[in-house]
Scaffold this active site. Structure first.
Site, PDB file in Angstrom:
ATOM      1  N   ASP A  71       0.820  -1.209   0.000  1.00 42.08           N
ATOM      2  CA  ASP A  71       0.000   0.000   0.000  1.00 42.08           C
ATOM      3  C   ASP A  71       0.853   1.257   0.000  1.00 42.08           C
ATOM      4  O   ASP A  71       2.069   1.199   0.229  1.00 42.08           O
ATOM      5  CB  ASP A  71      -0.968   0.002   1.197  1.00 42.08           C
ATOM      6  CG  ASP A  71      -0.304  -0.407   2.509  1.00 42.08           C
ATOM      7  OD1 ASP A  71       0.944  -0.428   2.560  1.00 42.08           O
ATOM      8  OD2 ASP A  71      -1.029  -0.694   3.469  1.00 42.08           O
TER       9      ASP A  71
ATOM     10  N   ASN B  88      -7.929  -3.111  14.047  1.00 41.38           N
ATOM     11  CA  ASN B  88      -9.299  -3.429  13.618  1.00 41.38           C
ATOM     12  C   ASN B  88      -9.323  -4.574  12.594  1.00 41.38           C
ATOM     13  O   ASN B  88     -10.338  -4.830  11.963  1.00 41.38           O
ATOM     14  CB  ASN B  88      -9.985  -2.181  13.044  1.00 41.38           C
ATOM     15  CG  ASN B  88      -9.277  -1.650  11.799  1.00 41.38           C
ATOM     16  OD1 ASN B  88      -8.277  -2.213  11.358  1.00 41.38           O
ATOM     17  ND2 ASN B  88      -9.798  -0.585  11.223  1.00 41.38           N
TER      18      ASN B  88
ATOM     19  N   HIS C 130      -7.438  -4.757   9.823  1.00 37.63           N
ATOM     20  CA  HIS C 130      -7.148  -4.432   8.414  1.00 37.63           C
ATOM     21  C   HIS C 130      -5.818  -5.036   7.969  1.00 37.63           C
ATOM     22  O   HIS C 130      -4.888  -5.166   8.756  1.00 37.63           O
ATOM     23  CB  HIS C 130      -7.229  -2.923   8.131  1.00 37.63           C
ATOM     24  CG  HIS C 130      -6.107  -2.085   8.639  1.00 37.63           C
ATOM     25  ND1 HIS C 130      -6.248  -1.175   9.670  1.00 37.63           N
ATOM     26  CD2 HIS C 130      -4.800  -1.998   8.245  1.00 37.63           C
ATOM     27  CE1 HIS C 130      -5.100  -0.565   9.875  1.00 37.63           C
ATOM     28  NE2 HIS C 130      -4.198  -1.054   9.037  1.00 37.63           N
TER      29      HIS C 130
ATOM     30  N   GLU D 149      -9.761  -1.962   4.923  1.00 41.45           N
ATOM     31  CA  GLU D 149     -10.441  -1.667   6.181  1.00 41.45           C
ATOM     32  C   GLU D 149     -11.715  -2.504   6.307  1.00 41.45           C
ATOM     33  O   GLU D 149     -12.242  -2.998   5.292  1.00 41.45           O
ATOM     34  CB  GLU D 149     -10.815  -0.176   6.218  1.00 41.45           C
ATOM     35  CG  GLU D 149      -9.621   0.783   6.185  1.00 41.45           C
ATOM     36  CD  GLU D 149      -8.919   0.905   7.539  1.00 41.45           C
ATOM     37  OE1 GLU D 149      -9.111   0.042   8.419  1.00 41.45           O
ATOM     38  OE2 GLU D 149      -8.156   1.879   7.701  1.00 41.45           O
TER      39      GLU D 149
HETATM   40  C1  GLP Z   1      -0.742   0.408   8.493  1.00 43.97           C
HETATM   41  C2  GLP Z   1      -0.315  -0.388   7.263  1.00 43.97           C
HETATM   42  C3  GLP Z   1      -0.567  -1.878   7.451  1.00 43.97           C
HETATM   43  C4  GLP Z   1      -0.007  -2.338   8.787  1.00 43.97           C
HETATM   44  C5  GLP Z   1      -0.709  -1.599   9.889  1.00 43.97           C
HETATM   45  C6  GLP Z   1      -0.293  -2.030  11.283  1.00 43.97           C
HETATM   46  O1  GLP Z   1      -2.089   0.698   8.493  1.00 43.97           O
HETATM   47  N1  GLP Z   1      -0.988   0.038   6.086  1.00 43.97           N
HETATM   48  O2  GLP Z   1       0.019  -2.593   6.367  1.00 43.97           O
HETATM   49  O3  GLP Z   1      -0.169  -3.720   8.923  1.00 43.97           O
HETATM   50  O4  GLP Z   1      -0.416  -0.211   9.734  1.00 43.97           O
HETATM   51  O5  GLP Z   1       0.843  -1.325  11.685  1.00 43.97           O
HETATM   52  P1  GLP Z   1       1.724  -1.687  12.937  1.00 43.97           P
HETATM   53  O6  GLP Z   1       2.517  -2.866  12.553  1.00 43.97           O
HETATM   54  O7  GLP Z   1       2.568  -0.473  13.149  1.00 43.97           O
HETATM   55  O8  GLP Z   1       0.799  -1.937  14.068  1.00 43.97           O
END
Ligand code: GLP
Length: 229
Positions: A67, A129, A131, A136
């Site tokens: 992304d 959540n 995702h 989402e």
């Molecule tokens: C962002 C990214 C996701 C990632 C998520 C969780 O939203 N787009 O790909 O998995 O954060 O991040 P973290 O690993 O910092 O909790």
């Protein structure tokens, strides 16, 4: 889906990097799908070590990131491009022409993944959540790479990287659920802060309101969960 519980973030990162290194050794021109966020940072650190210490060779590897935010230039310190350069790409021998990020041209991205032979191994993190990428919670699973509106909770969670909530981009481009599910192998890293996500996953209910649950249908998916930090 296999859920492997390990003791620490360090152990989680070590195991994920070992699995990725094995993938690259068995197929030097592997196509990797990569994720951002704090969860995979340790995995990238260990991969850099494996490159510098053991000569793990990325010269034929191709990567597709999951992304990217909309309306941020690549050079912005919080763009996912910058994140990947700082945390992995600038420390290994991957040719820059082999590095791919999604942009407005969704179809081209999907075609490029397909023409590369498809993703051999997709590394994922997960949001609180549920995702994955930026898919989402929603009423349906979105199949292909597409543009999305970030959930309020995601904007709040990501605000820690920006000066204020207002500075967090509200839209992003993400691989779709179908794009992710087409990967031959999936590894998801979840730190101790994601215990509630893991508990929800153990219920084995699949719903687009909890996007990560789709991974129950993937034939080769390993979730590595650190029980403490
Ligand atoms: C962002 C990214 C996701 C990632 C998520 C969780 O939203 N787009 O790909 O998995 O954060 O991040 P973290 O690993 O910092 O909790």
């Amino acid at each position: 889906m296999q859920i492997v519980t390990v003791k620490s973030y360090d152990e989680m990162s070590n195991l994920a990097s070992k699995m990725i290194a094995e993938q690259i050794k068995s197929k030097p021109d592997s196509v990797l799908g990569l994720a951002t966020g704090s969860s995979p940072v340790g995995t990238y650190e260990k991969l850099i070590k494996r490159h510098k210490r053991d000569g793990l060779d990325f010269s034929c590897v191709t990567t597709f990131n999951l992304d990217e935010y909309c309306d941020l230039s690549r050079k912005h310190p919080q763009s996912y491009y910058t994140f990947m350069m700082e945390n992995l790409f600038s420390h290994i021998n991957i040719p820059s022409k082999n590095i791919n990020f999604p942009d407005d041209n969704f179809e081209k991205y999907e075609k490029k993944i397909k023409n590369s032979g498809g993703i051999d191994l997709q590394l994922l993190g997960v949001g609180h959540n549920g995702h994955i990428g930026f898919n989402e919670p929603d009423d349906v699973f979105h199949n292909k790479t597409h543009k999305i509106q970030l959930a309020e909770s995601t904007i709040r969670a990501n605000a820690r990287f920006f000066n204020s909530m207002d500075d967090v981009p509200k839209t992003a481009i993400t691989m779709g659920i179908g794009t992710i599910m087409a990967a031959k192998k999936i590894i998801l890293v979840a730190g101790a802060d994601k215990a509630s996500v893991i508990n929800e996953l153990k219920k084995e209910t699949v719903s687009p309101q909890f996007p990560v649950s789709i991974l129950h249908y993937h034939p080769n998916c390993t979730i590595i969960h650190a029980s403490s930090s």
